[in-house]
Design a protein around this motif. Sequence first.
Motif, PDB file in Angstrom:
ATOM      1  N   ALA A  99     -10.959 -37.490 -62.329  1.00 23.36           N
ATOM      2  CA  ALA A  99     -12.280 -36.887 -62.475  1.00 23.36           C
ATOM      3  C   ALA A  99     -12.796 -37.054 -63.898  1.00 23.36           C
ATOM      4  N   VAL A 100     -11.929 -36.819 -64.872  1.00 19.20           N
ATOM      5  CA  VAL A 100     -12.329 -36.980 -66.276  1.00 19.20           C
ATOM      6  C   VAL A 100     -12.668 -38.436 -66.566  1.00 19.20           C
ATOM      7  N   HIS A 101     -11.849 -39.346 -66.068  1.00 21.94           N
ATOM      8  CA  HIS A 101     -12.080 -40.775 -66.289  1.00 21.94           C
ATOM      9  C   HIS A 101     -13.390 -41.215 -65.636  1.00 21.94           C
ATOM     10  N   ALA A 102     -13.665 -40.686 -64.442  1.00 17.03           N
ATOM     11  CA  ALA A 102     -14.890 -41.055 -63.739  1.00 17.03           C
ATOM     12  C   ALA A 102     -16.127 -40.589 -64.496  1.00 17.03           C
ATOM     13  N   VAL A 103     -16.091 -39.351 -64.975  1.00 20.29           N
ATOM     14  CA  VAL A 103     -17.227 -38.795 -65.696  1.00 20.29           C
ATOM     15  C   VAL A 103     -17.463 -39.544 -67.005  1.00 20.29           C
ATOM     16  N   ALA A 104     -16.381 -39.961 -67.642  1.00 21.21           N
ATOM     17  CA  ALA A 104     -16.498 -40.634 -68.942  1.00 21.21           C
ATOM     18  C   ALA A 104     -16.878 -42.096 -68.823  1.00 21.21           C
ATOM     19  N   ALA A 112     -11.879 -32.048 -71.928  1.00 18.71           N
ATOM     20  CA  ALA A 112     -12.363 -31.694 -70.594  1.00 18.71           C
ATOM     21  C   ALA A 112     -11.413 -30.722 -69.921  1.00 18.71           C
ATOM     22  N   MET A 113     -11.993 -29.686 -69.322  1.00 17.32           N
ATOM     23  CA  MET A 113     -11.198 -28.753 -68.537  1.00 17.32           C
ATOM     24  C   MET A 113     -11.637 -28.874 -67.079  1.00 17.32           C
ATOM     25  N   VAL A 114     -10.738 -29.326 -66.232  1.00 18.39           N
ATOM     26  CA  VAL A 114     -11.043 -29.536 -64.816  1.00 18.39           C
ATOM     27  C   VAL A 114     -10.484 -28.372 -64.010  1.00 18.39           C
TER      28      VAL A 114
END
Length: 383
Positions: free
Chosen positions: A160-165, A179-181
């Motif tokens: 999720a973090v990689h996708a957003v970034a 990032a806090m998921v």
Amino acid sequence: MSALRLLAGRDLRSGSESLAEHVGRLGPLPHPGSDLIETLVSSGLSGRGGADFPVGLKWRAAASGPRGSAVVVANGAEGEPHSRKDRLLMTCRPHLVLDGAFLAARAIRAKEVILYIGEHHQSSRVAMERALAERTGYERGQVRLFAAPARYVAGDSSAAVHAVASGVALPTTRKAASAMVQNVETLAHVALIARSGVPSGTLLATVAGAVAHPGVIEIESNRTLGEALSIAGGVTEPARAILLGGYFGSWLELQRALDLRLDPLELKAAGLSLGCGVIGVLPQSRCAVCETAGIMRYLAGESSAQCGPCYFGLRALADSCSRIAYEGANPLDIGRLQRWAKDVAGRGGCRHPDGAVRFLRSALETFAPEFAHHPAHSARRTA
């Protein structure tokens, strides 16, 4: 004040709860004081996305970073094939999710909230957009929606973090400090704890397979798996086993499973986890070996192809399972499964191969007689 429940309020079949209904039922969102994080620590709330990590400790670590540098990712990807709990929550109780996300942003001084919603979960996205439109302009300005790819690995927090970034949902073993998921159910629990000061003591689970009323239930965590099946109407035919935790979970013999309490700490002590919240009932009329082979093929196909253990290892394991399923029991392949599962575990570039191996090992143990004496099946079946 007594504990509150996630799915209380209007009938779930009547659609999304409006902001007016939400506030009328629960009251306005309290301002998160400096003690909210410590309240979460004391509550014992653990993440409901599969990792079971203590929420308060996660928030405490995130809050220690530089002011304004973090982002909160509300994870509603829900890529597990049988899970429905997150999309039900987003569709029917969207303001609980938003409340939890805004509380998280304020508590850790985040600069942005990202709603990470599965690209095929259209009703959930529409409900969240409608709910967001009812919030203040300041709150709307904090939020960005992001469509999570319809892949199993896309729900991993690192993906999720990689996708957003970067726009690509690739999981990794590296942690992103900025990032806090949090799973959307976790955030909804936070919204209730902030109001009552005490945890709800409940969890959401998707009951699937051979039960009278498959779907999402809210159940107290001190109740047993057998009671969860009763809430879902009971099993509809003789059951062979229970799959606890979805495709990264474990197969369990029915009699062992029924008396297990759903409390995350008790399950962890037993080497188990509710994971993504799926409780699947496998009837005796279904072939356990073929079901296992189908799921292994699916997990091999969902590899992000970043490393050999995942890309080649899972395919080799899936191929051996399929040979046993469709050509009959083979001691050589059973030996390969046991040996290769050890070789793959702990060596991947992300947690995907570990989850797949955990599932396979539980199948080899629970269905040992079926694997050892499986006849050839002429027609292939899917999970």
